[in-house]
Scaffold this active site. Structure first.
Site, short mmCIF file in Angstrom:
data_model
loop_
_atom_site.label_atom_id
_atom_site.label_comp_id
_atom_site.label_asym_id
_atom_site.label_seq_id
_atom_site.Cartn_x
_atom_site.Cartn_y
_atom_site.Cartn_z
N SER B 155 47.78 4.11 -28.52
CA SER B 155 46.54 4.39 -29.45
C SER B 155 47.05 4.82 -30.66
O SER B 155 47.98 4.17 -31.26
CB SER B 155 45.45 5.36 -28.57
OG SER B 155 44.47 5.44 -29.34
N ARG B 225 33.23 14.27 -28.00
CA ARG B 225 34.10 13.89 -26.77
C ARG B 225 33.24 13.05 -26.11
O ARG B 225 33.61 11.89 -25.58
CB ARG B 225 34.42 15.00 -25.91
CG ARG B 225 35.42 14.69 -25.01
CD ARG B 225 36.80 14.16 -25.37
NE ARG B 225 37.49 14.04 -24.45
CZ ARG B 225 38.91 13.38 -24.52
NH1 ARG B 225 39.14 12.86 -25.75
NH2 ARG B 225 39.74 13.41 -23.37
N ASP B 320 39.73 -3.36 -23.34
CA ASP B 320 39.66 -2.34 -24.19
C ASP B 320 38.94 -2.89 -25.78
O ASP B 320 39.54 -3.75 -26.21
CB ASP B 320 41.31 -2.08 -24.55
CG ASP B 320 41.53 -1.07 -25.80
OD1 ASP B 320 40.29 -0.52 -26.29
OD2 ASP B 320 42.45 -0.42 -25.79
N HIS B 353 39.94 1.20 -23.08
CA HIS B 353 41.12 1.71 -23.82
C HIS B 353 41.90 2.78 -23.00
O HIS B 353 42.97 3.07 -23.07
CB HIS B 353 40.59 2.39 -25.18
CG HIS B 353 41.42 3.10 -25.85
ND1 HIS B 353 42.59 2.32 -26.49
CD2 HIS B 353 41.72 4.41 -26.46
CE1 HIS B 353 43.27 3.06 -27.36
NE2 HIS B 353 42.73 4.27 -27.35
N ASP B 354 41.30 3.52 -22.35
CA ASP B 354 42.14 4.39 -21.32
C ASP B 354 42.96 3.82 -20.39
O ASP B 354 43.98 4.56 -19.77
CB ASP B 354 41.11 5.13 -20.16
CG ASP B 354 40.43 6.37 -20.70
OD1 ASP B 354 40.87 6.97 -21.73
OD2 ASP B 354 39.46 7.04 -20.26
#
Lengths: 199, 380
Positions: B155, B225, B320, B353-354
């Site tokens: 990222s 968040r 992602d 994305h994680d």
């Protein structure tokens, strides 16, 4: 790194066509055997492209730079005329966009090397005469599970080349490591073409 | 080979003080600063086996191991960094640091500005990826590392790896750019701005100088968040994990937590707002937005990357959508056009994305194979 000492016979024939120090793009590169050999013995540079991430991993293990990608969507990652040789080994018969890949190969490369199992080989014809789709060493699938959807014979491939303004520079037809000169479309099981744009 | 259970064990953070002013992309100057970092493994005699891990938005220097055996959680990339793991600390000397502007020990908005004796707060300068890379290079000097065997990041961390290869070509042998992008898209900047607005409009933010007010803009951070988390997961992954599961089994016809996904997001938001600094969050998202190494080169990424002499591994994950495979392929395309060596893997994953922090098998295999190559090359 795994050293690649000897190449499979069909890959060796392709390797013999590749000029030293040239840039090579190997489409459907599998475990990277061809590029690994070429990098070592002919100081070539280039990339392999494969759909399967496990093959990308095998390539990395063999010291080959592989890019995961789908040949069916073209070669958008590559600019015009980046390579001296673009190789498509025993894959064209399994592609949907057969004509497109041939054109794309000669967009990104000066020369293309295309190999495919010759459907006109007599043993295939014999099996058809017996009432079955051919199954052989070069065509190891049943009709219902084959990835091979675009069969052709030598003349068919050559006609596609003509249609797209592509010139055949060299043709070799093999049968179990033997070169076939007499009646190749009948006696040869594997066809090798070196082609380029006309003009 | 596949031993992923061993750990670097008990680790300790270190700090390095720098008093050479750092001239930033914004024109501001940071007169002096401190960087917080950790190292794992041993630097070999040739100093050729060092790897730098660059962190993403909410990361820090605590990459692997634990500070005490009783720590509940290990470092943020403990599953990838350790003895026998893909980033093998038996072979490599691994460095993780907290970037400038962070809130985990390196100089940042919550640090005291020596000139005023007060926390920097709103006066802390905005940082860019190139600014971080310059600071990281000074840390490398301090550690006696002339050339990294690899700079690795996911990222925002991947952006730093890419920037390293451009700014210090002779100091990077390999750059591993994972789940990253050559610059953010409008949509991506938009997500960042919603997060920033959540923080900035929180009455407890006080224009960034909330420290003196004894306040924390928790609500803003929490929302930022929660939004971020949604974009880090995939629809499929979220569906698989939470679906429409209800906490109490039936509708309550109210606005309290009902669905498991609500519970998860609120928990993540609450946890995050307990420890993360609001100004750091703003700063990190700005660094993401500004990143664009092609900008100075007529928007030609190829021209920017031509300077690099590193070899590259680029990886992306199919689900992602925040840093989609298409964005990674832009990097690959530019690297190929710039005649660089590159390996690219597009990993099938439901983790969104994680995924760059997870252990999808092909990802682990690719990392391991590539880093084996690096280790052999630098004789680690």
């Amino acid at each position: 790194m795994k050293a690649t000492q000897t190449l499979r016979a069909d890959l060796q024939l392709i390797a013999d066509w590749v000029a030293p120090s040239s840039r090579v793009l190997d489409l459907g590169c599998g475990d990277g055997a061809l590029l690994s050999w070429l990098n070592r013995h002919k100081a070539t540079r280039g990339y392999g492209v494969d759909f399967d991430v496990n093959n990308v991993v095998r390539c990395v293990e063999a010291g080959v730079n592989a890019i995961q990608g789908n040949l069916e969507t073209g070669l958008a990652e590559f600019e015009n005329q980046r390579f001296d040789h673009v190789v498509l080994s025993q894959t064209i018969q399994a592609m949907h966009n057969t004509e497109q890949i041939l054109v794309e190969m000669l967009r990104v490369g000066r020369e293309a090397i295309v190999t495919f199992p010759n459907f006109g080989y007599w043993e295939n014809r014999w099996q058809i005469l017996q009432g079955h789709m051919p199954v052989s060493e070069t065509i190891p699938y049943q009709w219902y599970n084959t990835p091979n959807i675009h069969w052709c014979m030598l003349g068919d491939f050559e006609a596609l080349c003509v249609k797209n303004g592509i010139r055949v520079l060299e043709r070799v037809v093999m049968n179990e490591e033997k070169r076939i000169h007499f009646l190749p479309n009948l006696r040869g099981s594997l066809a090798f073409y070196r082609v380029a744009r006309q003009g | 080979m596949s031993d992923l259970t061993r750990s670097v064990g008990i680790v300790q953070a270190q700090t390095a003080e720098f008093d050479t002013p750092l001239h930033l992309a914004s024109g501001a100057v940071l007169p002096a600063y401190q960087l917080c970092f950790e190292t794992y493994g041993t630097l070999n005699a040739a100093r050729s086996n060092a790897i730098l891990i660059c962190h993403a938005l909410s990361g820090h220097h605590h990459v692997a191991g634990r500070y005490a055996a009783t720590d509940k959680a290990a470092g943020w990339w403990d599953n990838m960094v350790g003895p026998g793991k893909p980033i093998d600390t038996d072979r490599f000397f691994v460095v993780g640091l907290n970037n400038l502007g962070g809130c985990h020990g390196s100089t940042g908005p919550s640090s005291i500005n020596p000139a005023t004796g007060q926390p920097w707060g709103s006066s802390f300068p905005v940082m860019t990826v190139p600014d971080w890379v310059t600071a990281q290079a000074r840390l490398a000097d301090r550690l006696g590392i002339d050339r990294w065997a690899a700079v690795i990041g996911g990222s925002l961390g991947g952006m730093q790896a890419l920037q390293w290869s451009i700014d210090y070509p002779e100091r990077v042998a390999h750059a591993l750019v994972i789940a990253s992008a050559p610059k953010l898209s409008a949509q991506n900047i938009a997500f960042n701005d919603v997060a920033r607005q959540a923080i900035i409009t929180d009455p407890d933010f006080h224009g960034g100088d909330f420290y003196a007010q004894d306040a924390i803009p928790r609500r803003g951070l929490r929302l930022a968040r929660m939004l971020g988390h949604i974009t880090y997961l995939s629809d499929d992954g979220m569906g698989e994990k939470f679906g429409r599961m209800l906490k109490s089994g039936d509708y309550q016809f109210g606005y309290e937590v009902e669905f498991e996904i609500e519970s998860y997001l609120r928990y993540q938001g609450d946890k995050f707002s307990d420890y993360f600094d609001a100004n750091t969050y703003l700063l990190m998202t700005k660094a993401l937005d500004y990143f664009d190494p092609a900008k100075e080169m007529d928007d030609k990424l190829v021209a920017a990357l031509r300077k690099a002499s590193a070899r590259f591994m680029v990886a992306s994950f199919t689900s992602d959508w925040r840093f989609s495979p298409e964005r990674s392929r832009e990097i690959v395309k530019a690297l190929v056009a710039a005649d660089k060596e590159v390996v690219y893997g597009e990993i099938e994953s439901v983790h969104g994305h994680d995924a760059f922090l997870m252990l999808d098998e092909p990802y682990v295999n690719l990392m391991r194979a590539y880093l084996n190559r690096v280790a052999e090359e630098v004789q680690a």
